[in-house]
Design a protein around this motif. Structure first.
Motif, PDB file in Angstrom:
ATOM      1  N   UNK A  15       0.822  -1.379   0.064  1.00  0.00           N
ATOM      2  CA  UNK A  15      -0.133  -0.104  -0.175  1.00  0.00           C
ATOM      3  C   UNK A  15       0.965   1.301  -0.135  1.00  0.00           C
ATOM      4  N   UNK A  16       0.173   2.381  -0.401  1.00  0.00           N
ATOM      5  CA  UNK A  16       1.064   3.643  -0.545  1.00  0.00           C
ATOM      6  C   UNK A  16       1.944   3.981   0.837  1.00  0.00           C
ATOM      7  N   UNK A  17       1.114   3.802   2.057  1.00  0.00           N
ATOM      8  CA  UNK A  17       1.697   4.071   3.410  1.00  0.00           C
ATOM      9  C   UNK A  17       2.453   2.926   3.890  1.00  0.00           C
ATOM     10  N   UNK A  23       7.712   3.803  11.105  1.00  0.00           N
ATOM     11  CA  UNK A  23       7.868   5.004  10.935  1.00  0.00           C
ATOM     12  C   UNK A  23       8.980   5.586  11.992  1.00  0.00           C
ATOM     13  N   UNK A  24       9.577   6.637  11.392  1.00  0.00           N
ATOM     14  CA  UNK A  24      10.657   7.119  12.187  1.00  0.00           C
ATOM     15  C   UNK A  24       9.991   7.909  13.535  1.00  0.00           C
ATOM     16  N   UNK A  25       8.839   8.493  13.318  1.00  0.00           N
ATOM     17  CA  UNK A  25       8.435   9.256  14.622  1.00  0.00           C
ATOM     18  C   UNK A  25       8.127   8.199  15.548  1.00  0.00           C
ATOM     19  N   UNK A  26       7.618   6.863  15.187  1.00  0.00           N
ATOM     20  CA  UNK A  26       7.049   6.032  16.353  1.00  0.00           C
ATOM     21  C   UNK A  26       8.534   5.366  16.688  1.00  0.00           C
ATOM     22  N   UNK A 107      -1.030   5.689  13.795  1.00  0.00           N
ATOM     23  CA  UNK A 107      -0.138   6.219  12.790  1.00  0.00           C
ATOM     24  C   UNK A 107      -0.910   6.126  11.577  1.00  0.00           C
ATOM     25  N   UNK A 108      -1.404   7.411  11.002  1.00  0.00           N
ATOM     26  CA  UNK A 108      -1.891   7.464   9.619  1.00  0.00           C
ATOM     27  C   UNK A 108      -3.509   7.059   9.453  1.00  0.00           C
ATOM     28  N   UNK A 109      -4.005   7.003  10.947  1.00  0.00           N
ATOM     29  CA  UNK A 109      -5.537   6.435  10.664  1.00  0.00           C
ATOM     30  C   UNK A 109      -6.492   7.783  10.799  1.00  0.00           C
ATOM     31  N   UNK A 110      -6.262   8.457  11.757  1.00  0.00           N
ATOM     32  CA  UNK A 110      -6.924   9.791  12.127  1.00  0.00           C
ATOM     33  C   UNK A 110      -7.667  10.500  10.915  1.00  0.00           C
ATOM     34  N   UNK A 178       6.409   9.129   6.604  1.00  0.00           N
ATOM     35  CA  UNK A 178       7.048   8.285   5.402  1.00  0.00           C
ATOM     36  C   UNK A 178       6.028   7.597   4.625  1.00  0.00           C
ATOM     37  N   UNK A 179       5.853   7.860   3.252  1.00  0.00           N
ATOM     38  CA  UNK A 179       5.276   6.980   2.268  1.00  0.00           C
ATOM     39  C   UNK A 179       6.001   6.625   0.993  1.00  0.00           C
ATOM     40  N   UNK A 180       5.298   5.977   0.012  1.00  0.00           N
ATOM     41  CA  UNK A 180       6.036   5.633  -1.092  1.00  0.00           C
ATOM     42  C   UNK A 180       6.207   6.628  -2.134  1.00  0.00           C
ATOM     43  N   UNK A 181       5.354   7.605  -1.800  1.00  0.00           N
ATOM     44  CA  UNK A 181       5.431   8.977  -2.852  1.00  0.00           C
ATOM     45  C   UNK A 181       5.828  10.238  -2.517  1.00  0.00           C
ATOM     46  N   UNK A 182       6.512  10.220  -1.125  1.00  0.00           N
ATOM     47  CA  UNK A 182       7.347  11.312  -0.572  1.00  0.00           C
ATOM     48  C   UNK A 182       8.614  10.998  -0.230  1.00  0.00           C
TER      49      UNK A 182
END
Length: 196
Positions: A15-17, A23-26, A107-110, A178-182
């Motif tokens: 998936x894109x995410x 994630x580095x934040x985690x 992480x990325x749900x809200x 971080x995503x696969x597009x950024x």
């Protein structure tokens, strides 16, 4: 809400995410000792963040509606010998878990929820978070270049996680998802939110 649209995101490759690592934040939260007690990873996807936290010795439950992602997460846990529980659950109905957690990670749900769904989501999270517990929300920010889909403002976070919903916000800090597009990560907020 069914998991079918989300599950489809995992069936034709990552998936894109799904960047194949936590994630580095985690990672930074873990390094700083910010997790405590039993941990819930809401919207755990393929499990990278949950595995990272569990590897530090925490009891972790990862929940998601995407069965393909959960199967991948379970396989990774088995491969690495990490004890993590992954179950299918709707984030809007977490009370069905009949469990409480001292720390909750979103992480990325809200940012995937519409404005009218967010109060119910905050209530769902509150139903499984111990009084005095901590919720970490990492979501796309509306500030900065190359924002991700469904960016969220600081004010939107403050409006949802207020005293009426059983929460108070300790901090909201700029960060990255971080995503696969950024290549450099998409602008994000990392909110530390306390359960009243």
């Amino acid at each position: 809400m069914t998991g079918l649209p989300w599950d489809a995101s995992y069936q034709d490759g990552p998936a894109p995410w799904d960047v194949g690592r936590p994630q580095q934040a985690v990672v930074r939260l873990g390094t700083a000792g910010r997790f405590a007690g039993a941990v819930l990873d809401a919207g755990c996807g393929s499990g990278e963040n949950a595995l990272c936290i569990a590897a530090q010795g925490f009891s972790v439950l990862g929940v998601d509606v995407a069965e393909t992602a959960l199967a991948s997460a379970r396989a990774k846990a088995a491969e690495h010998g990490i004890d993590v529980e992954f179950v299918a659950a709707d984030a809007l109905r977490l009370q069905g878990l009949r469990r409480k957690f001292e720390t909750v990670l979103d992480c990325g749900l809200f940012h995937t929820f519409d404005a009218d769904e967010r109060p119910g989501y905050a209530a769902s999270l509150a139903s499984v978070t111990e009084p005095g517990g901590t919720l970490y929300v990492l979501c796309f920010s509306n500030e900065g270049p190359e924002t991700g889909p469904h960016p969220v403002s600081r004010e939107e976070l403050e409006a949802v996680f207020d005293a009426h919903s059983g929460w108070h916000i300790a901090t909201i800090e700029p960060d990255l998802i971080e995503t696969r597009f950024h290549d450099q990560g998409a602008p994000a907020w990392l909110a530390t939110i306390k359960r009243n």
